[in-house]
Design a protein around this motif. Structure first.
Motif, short mmCIF file in Angstrom:
data_model
loop_
_atom_site.label_atom_id
_atom_site.label_comp_id
_atom_site.label_asym_id
_atom_site.label_seq_id
_atom_site.Cartn_x
_atom_site.Cartn_y
_atom_site.Cartn_z
N PRO A 35 28.88 48.15 -1.11
CA PRO A 35 30.30 48.37 -1.09
C PRO A 35 30.83 47.09 -1.76
CG PRO A 35 29.14 48.50 0.95
CD PRO A 35 28.12 48.07 0.08
N ILE A 36 32.22 47.52 -2.17
CA ILE A 36 32.99 46.40 -2.69
C ILE A 36 34.71 46.77 -2.48
CG2 ILE A 36 33.06 47.56 -4.96
CD1 ILE A 36 33.39 45.06 -6.54
N SER A 37 35.46 45.79 -2.02
CA SER A 37 36.72 45.88 -1.84
C SER A 37 37.53 46.33 -2.91
CB SER A 37 37.41 44.79 -1.00
OG SER A 37 37.21 43.78 -2.03
N LEU A 38 38.74 46.91 -2.61
CA LEU A 38 39.77 47.34 -3.80
C LEU A 38 40.17 45.91 -4.44
CD1 LEU A 38 41.05 49.92 -4.96
CD2 LEU A 38 42.79 49.36 -3.66
N THR A 39 40.42 44.97 -4.01
CA THR A 39 40.78 43.61 -4.42
C THR A 39 39.71 43.04 -5.42
OG1 THR A 39 42.23 43.04 -2.63
CG2 THR A 39 41.66 41.31 -4.04
N ALA A 40 38.33 43.26 -4.84
CA ALA A 40 37.36 42.65 -5.86
C ALA A 40 37.08 43.51 -6.80
CB ALA A 40 36.04 42.61 -4.76
N PHE A 41 37.14 44.89 -6.73
CA PHE A 41 36.97 46.08 -7.98
C PHE A 41 38.12 45.36 -9.01
CE2 PHE A 41 37.84 49.66 -10.38
CZ PHE A 41 36.66 49.95 -10.78
N ARG A 42 39.56 45.08 -8.54
CA ARG A 42 40.43 44.76 -9.65
C ARG A 42 40.19 43.50 -10.10
NH1 ARG A 42 46.23 45.78 -9.69
NH2 ARG A 42 45.93 46.78 -7.72
N GLU A 43 39.74 42.46 -9.47
CA GLU A 43 39.33 41.18 -10.06
C GLU A 43 38.33 41.28 -10.89
OE1 GLU A 43 38.67 38.78 -6.72
OE2 GLU A 43 40.81 38.39 -6.36
N GLN A 44 37.20 42.20 -10.67
CA GLN A 44 36.05 42.33 -11.66
C GLN A 44 36.55 43.01 -12.83
OE1 GLN A 44 32.62 44.08 -9.80
NE2 GLN A 44 32.15 45.09 -11.74
N LEU A 45 37.28 44.12 -12.78
CA LEU A 45 37.91 44.67 -13.89
C LEU A 45 38.49 43.84 -14.76
CD1 LEU A 45 37.61 47.52 -15.37
CD2 LEU A 45 39.77 48.12 -14.04
N PRO B 17 41.43 54.11 -14.80
CA PRO B 17 42.93 54.20 -14.05
C PRO B 17 42.58 54.04 -12.54
CG PRO B 17 42.74 55.71 -15.94
CD PRO B 17 41.40 55.35 -15.92
N GLU B 18 43.72 53.93 -11.92
CA GLU B 18 43.76 53.94 -10.28
C GLU B 18 43.39 55.09 -9.72
OE1 GLU B 18 46.04 52.68 -12.50
OE2 GLU B 18 47.51 51.50 -11.58
N ASN B 19 43.31 56.32 -10.20
CA ASN B 19 42.72 57.08 -9.49
C ASN B 19 41.39 57.58 -9.64
OD1 ASN B 19 42.59 58.23 -12.24
ND2 ASN B 19 44.33 59.87 -11.94
N SER B 20 40.70 56.92 -10.28
CA SER B 20 39.36 56.91 -10.53
C SER B 20 38.71 55.77 -9.60
CB SER B 20 38.78 56.83 -11.81
OG SER B 20 39.28 57.75 -12.57
N TRP B 21 39.47 54.82 -9.07
CA TRP B 21 38.70 53.64 -8.51
C TRP B 21 37.95 53.78 -7.09
CZ3 TRP B 21 42.84 48.75 -9.13
CH2 TRP B 21 42.94 48.71 -10.55
N ASP B 22 38.47 54.70 -6.44
CA ASP B 22 37.96 55.19 -5.12
C ASP B 22 36.46 55.61 -5.06
OD1 ASP B 22 39.85 53.99 -3.46
OD2 ASP B 22 40.82 55.87 -3.30
N ARG C 258 43.73 60.90 -16.40
CA ARG C 258 43.34 59.73 -15.89
C ARG C 258 44.51 58.60 -16.51
NH1 ARG C 258 37.87 59.53 -14.60
NH2 ARG C 258 36.68 61.24 -15.50
N ARG C 259 45.65 59.10 -16.94
CA ARG C 259 46.79 58.22 -17.36
C ARG C 259 47.15 57.09 -16.24
NH1 ARG C 259 51.36 61.16 -20.60
NH2 ARG C 259 51.90 59.18 -20.91
N SER C 260 47.61 55.76 -16.66
CA SER C 260 48.02 54.89 -15.66
C SER C 260 48.98 54.13 -16.12
CB SER C 260 46.82 53.94 -15.51
OG SER C 260 47.04 52.66 -14.89
N GLU C 261 50.05 54.03 -15.24
CA GLU C 261 51.22 53.26 -15.83
C GLU C 261 50.83 51.69 -16.00
OE1 GLU C 261 53.97 53.50 -12.41
OE2 GLU C 261 54.20 55.62 -12.66
N GLU C 262 49.93 51.27 -15.56
CA GLU C 262 49.47 49.86 -15.89
C GLU C 262 48.49 49.53 -17.00
OE1 GLU C 262 48.84 47.07 -12.87
OE2 GLU C 262 49.83 48.15 -11.33
N ASN C 263 48.27 51.03 -17.68
CA ASN C 263 47.38 51.02 -18.64
C ASN C 263 46.07 50.47 -18.47
OD1 ASN C 263 49.49 52.30 -20.52
ND2 ASN C 263 50.12 50.09 -20.83
N TRP C 264 45.33 50.69 -17.13
CA TRP C 264 44.22 50.21 -16.90
C TRP C 264 43.08 51.03 -17.60
CZ3 TRP C 264 42.90 45.78 -14.30
CH2 TRP C 264 44.14 45.55 -13.33
N ALA C 265 42.20 50.50 -18.17
CA ALA C 265 41.08 51.10 -19.09
C ALA C 265 40.37 52.15 -18.08
CB ALA C 265 39.94 50.08 -19.37
#
Length: 635
Positions: A218-228, A204-209, A195-202
């Motif tokens: 439902p929640i958009s990708l932008t909303a999920f990023r802002e929430q995180l 990682p992006e490959n788990s967001w979907d 689950r490694r992430s270049e931006e060091n997300w707690a």
């Protein structure tokens, strides 16, 4: 101050549009709109769903009408469809109700349950095992409440793994701020290698979907990023823990404002047997439909569902009529016109079609008990095939217009039938050219004239005995079918209540086919095709004596020596002898009648050989001709 009522789409306009696009069901359209209008106006005042049932034969336009109605009302995005044929599948109900809950919880929406006859809970008088999905649907239709198993539970293992791994890392030297790992990055990457992430997300992006798919709404990708980005380590754990809890616990759905439309096929109300006979006259089904009504639907529903479930379906039941001859013809004309317009645009030729060719399509494709589907399929098979051959043979030449017609064929068995060739009459300026085209439907096999004559004699015997002796009303007699199992048939109006005096004449009608063969072909010339008639006659005779008190004793006799029902197990031989006497009396009556009516018998058989099928008017004329001859002979 009076509250304002929302302005609905004008029902009058919708009514007109639906009647233009759906022929032959005006009454059903009126009743459906009358049932839907109160929901359209006052859905928010409901405390439980409004249930409307649409019943009838397959292919009569129920599903098509509902789709058109919801589109006209602007409800397509608020309409959800369930196929009751899948009611035994896991998640059958939840897949739909989760979408409803996400957007329409406590708000008006439309739920359409198609093929509802497959949700039956009673078969042959016995209750069937009922899937849990069905029980929940019945409860929702009754109370307007449902607990929805959200589909995010499929992600439960992934969520638990992610939650526990992060919790273990936070106990070490890992620190999370603004949704990212800010301390202990090497430890985090080592433990979360996949689950490694270049931006060091707690997370990682490959788990967001998949994580967004696990969320209740439902929640958009932008909303999920802002929430995180707003969460520290404990905040991320709480979010994952909340998702775990939502996966485990069902969510409530308020469906009290819903309109539930149930669509079901009740073919057994109209057709005899399971095999759809192409030769069955559509008008026979319409005659039967006139006798059914709401009472007949309730009786049919009681054969499919438990009494309390029938009660839950309410009283808003709309019975769709079968497609009669006029409706089939209108359907053929309208569909052909629309299809030819599209074909004309593509090929650059103005295509039209003669009534004779349309009649050929109707003749070949109409299977009354299957409704509109075979006719529609035939139109879309025949016309494009003819247009394709025409365009291929014309190559670069393009006439102004072309009329597709059917070519005549030689007479068969005295009947003038259309053949397996079509013609295209093309007009270019003042020049007319005729081109022969192959008919794209395989020709119907020619009937064996010897077998056809025997079938005609058999069915003529049923007609003579049924009308003369049992005073029954025929709807159709047919001696030329495409079935390999049934050479012919006679369709009657439904039987009335028989009395003791009616039994022998009625039995004689059932034995009329066998008796006719014996009269015409002799005792040794009777075929083996009377088994169904003999079975029905024997059963009626035995039932009359053993169950209905029409024998010498008023005793109810059980069917077998050992049986789980109350009934005398003695005197079986006596009952069978009495039933045998009824059969013998009926046999004698049928033979005597057909000998006396031999001229009428032959005339009806000739008509069946010539025409293949006779309707009520034709049969009535044959019997009227016989009465006229009798008067002339006596004179």
């Amino acid at each position: 101050m009076l509250s304002q009522t929302p302005s609905p789409t004008p029902i009058t306009d919708i009514r007109t549009q639906l009647k233009k696009s759906h022929q032959g069901i005006d009454e059903a359209i009126d009743r459906l709109l009358d049932a839907v209008k109160p929901w359209q106006l006052f859905a928010h005042a409901q405390t439980r769903p409004r249930v409307v049932g649409l019943w009838g034969m397959t292919g009569t336009g129920k599903s098509s009408l509902v789709r058109a109605l919801t589109a006209q009302l602007g409800l397509t995005d608020k309409t959800f469809w369930l196929d009751a044929g899948g009611c035994r599948k896991r998640d059958w109900l939840d897949e739909v109700l989760e979408r409803v809950r996400a957007h329409h919880d406590g708000q008006p929406f439309v739920l359409v349950v198609d093929e509802f006859q497959h949700a039956r809970t009673v078969k042959d008088g016995s209750e069937r095992d009922e899937p849990s999905e069905l029980r929940r649907l019945w409860e929702m239709m009754d109370s307007g409440r449902a607990m929805v198993e959200l589909m995010n539970r499929h992600w439960l293992r992934e969520l638990l793994d992610l939650h526990d791994n992060l919790r273990a890392l936070l106990r070490k030297d890992v620190v999370i701020a603004n949704g990212r790992v800010v301390q202990g990055i090497d430890t985090f990457n080592k433990e979360m290698e996949s689950r490694r992430s270049e931006e060091n997300w707690a997370i990682p992006e490959n788990s967001w979907d998949w994580l967004r798919n696990a969320m209740p709404k439902p929640i958009s990708l932008t909303a999920f990023r802002e929430q995180l980005e707003k969460l520290d380590g404990q905040g991320v754990l709480r979010m994952l823990r909340d998702l775990v809890d939502s996966c485990i616990a069902p969510a409530p759905l308020d469906a009290s404002k819903a309109l539930v439309i149930v669509l079901g096929n009740l073919d057994e109300l109209y057709a005899s047997g399971r095999d759809p006979m192409p030769e069955l006259d559509p008008e026979v089904l319409l005659r039967r439909h006139e006798r059914i009504g709401t009472t007949g639907v309730h009786e049919a529903l009681c054969n499919l569902f438990r009494i309390e479930q029938v009660a839950r379906l309410g009283t808003d039941h709309i019975v769709f009529p079968p497609m009669g001859t006029a409706a089939v013809r209108s359907l053929v004309e309208n569909e052909a016109e629309a299809l030819l317009a599209r074909l004309s645009d593509v090929c650059g030729i103005t295509l039209s079609v003669t009534p004779a060719l349309l009649a050929r399509i109707e003749q070949q494709a109409t299977i009354a008990v299957l409704g509109a589907r075979p006719v529609m399929a035939a139109i879309h098979r025949v016309l494009p095939a003819l247009a394709t051959e025409l365009c291929e043979r014309l190559e670069d030449r393009r006439p102004l217009n072309c009329v597709l017609d059917i070519a005549p064929s030689p007479k068969r068995y005295g009947a003038s039938e259309t053949g397996d060739r079509a013609v295209a009459r093309m007009q270019t300026g003042e020049h007319t050219e005729v081109m022969s085209l192959k008919w794209p439907v395989p020709p119907r096999p020619e009937a064996d004239p010897v077998a056809l004559r025997r079938y005609a004699v058999h069915e003529a015997g049923h007609l003579v005995c049924g009308i003369r002796l049992a005073h029954r009303t025929p709807l159709q007699a047919c001696a030329r079918t495409s079935s390999t199992r049934a050479g012919g048939f006679v369709i009657w109006e439904k039987d009335f209540l028989l009395t003791g005096a009616d039994v022998v004449p009625h039995l004689a009608g059932l034995l009329g086919g066998w008796a006719a063969e014996r009269v015409v072909y002799g005792e040794a010339g009777v075929s083996l095709g009377s088994s169904d008639d003999l079975h029905k006659a024997t059963r009626l005779a035995l039932d009359a004596v053993k169950e209905h008190g029409l024998g010498n004793e008023r005793i109810y006799r059980t069917e077998h020596a050992v049986a789980p029902v109350t009934g005398f197990r003695t005197l079986q031989r006596s009952a069978e002898m009495q039933a045998q006497q009824l059969i013998e009396d009926a046999e004698e009556l049928a033979l005597r009648t057909l000998h006396d009516e031999r001229e009428l018998l032959d005339r009806i058989a000739d008509a069946l050989v010539k025409h293949g099928s006779l309707g009520p008017s034709a049969i009535e004329r044959l019997f009227a001709e016989d009465a006229h001859l009798v008067i002339e002979q006596h004179a």
